[in-house]
Scaffold this motif. Structure first.
Motif: not given
Length: 243
Positions: A236-243
């Motif tokens: 599965k693909i999940k997206y990291l939070r922007n920093r």
């Protein structure tokens, strides 16, 4: 016939001289990157302000010359693509220097519209950063690796490379930037226990670019992984939070 041959020689000499000028101007930006950008892509803006001559030299060059204004000086795809990547990165640096209190692009007031509203003269035309990225680089060259080569002055963006991109080894450099990005835990984490890839939102924003190239995001990522494990192709693909 003699006059025609002389004219051809004169034109060839002029083009050769112009190509030398392009290399000379590009080298000014290369010197700046080597001096003020470290191997992790961190930029010494204070240092650049104290040694602004090289950046100004390069900015003056791209203001007058581009593959659109002078196509004869950029005979192949790699020449053109290298120019636009370097120009984009130089103009982002210029933007940051225009806002000395900003630590990153996110610190610049939204009203300035730095990506879509602010205009720069490039090859005699007024262009925005978004125009260069979307209307030139993405539209004309259709190569997702550009997303790892251009830098938006944010920690969540791919790191700025401390060398310019050159046409004679562009393909290798683009592969290198993709490989660096896709093996850096700041931008990608693979959780084998939960069959999940946590990845930069670049892959959400430009999903179509990567899928058009490789069929799936997982397939695109896989080709650049140092430790390749075919299981990731089904994760599965999940997206990291922007920093």
């Amino acid at each position: 016939m003699v006059k025609i041959n002389a004219l051809i020689i004169l034109l060839a000499s002029a083009i050769a001289g112009s190509l030398e000028t392009i290399e000379e101007q590009s080298n000014s930006f290369d010197r700046l990157l080597k001096e003020f950008v470290d191997v992790d892509g961190m930029v010494d803006y204070h240092g650049i302000r104290g040694g602004i001559e090289d950046l100004n030299l390069y900015l003056n060059f791209i203001e007058k010359v581009s593959p659109i204004s002078n196509p004869e000086l950029f005979p192949n795809r790699a020449d053109k693509m290298s120019y636009w990547i370097n120009a984009y990165n130089a103009l982002v640096l210029k933007t940051m220097l225009d806002f000395p209190m900003a630590l990153g692009i996110r610190d610049i007031p939204l009203i300035e519209g730095v990506f879509w509203r602010k205009r720069f003269v490039v090859g005699g035309e007024r262009m925005s950063l978004n125009g260069i990225e979307h209307e030139v680089l993405r539209k004309e060259y259709n190569d997702p690796r550009i997303h790892f080569a251009i830098n938006c002055a944010s920690i969540s963006c791919p790191p700025l490379h401390n060398n310019i991109f050159k046409s004679n080894n562009l393909d290798r450099m683009l592969d290198d930037r993709a490989r660096v990005f896709l093996n850096d835990p700041r931008y990608i984490r693979i959780d084998h226990k939960n069959s999940t890839i946590y990845i930069s939102k670049i892959f959400r924003w430009f999903k179509k670019d990567f899928i058009d190239q490789s069929g799936t995001i997982q397939s695109y990522i896989f080709q650049f992984l140092e430790n390749q494990d075919e299981r990731v192709l089904g994760y599965k693909i999940k997206y990291l939070r922007n920093r």
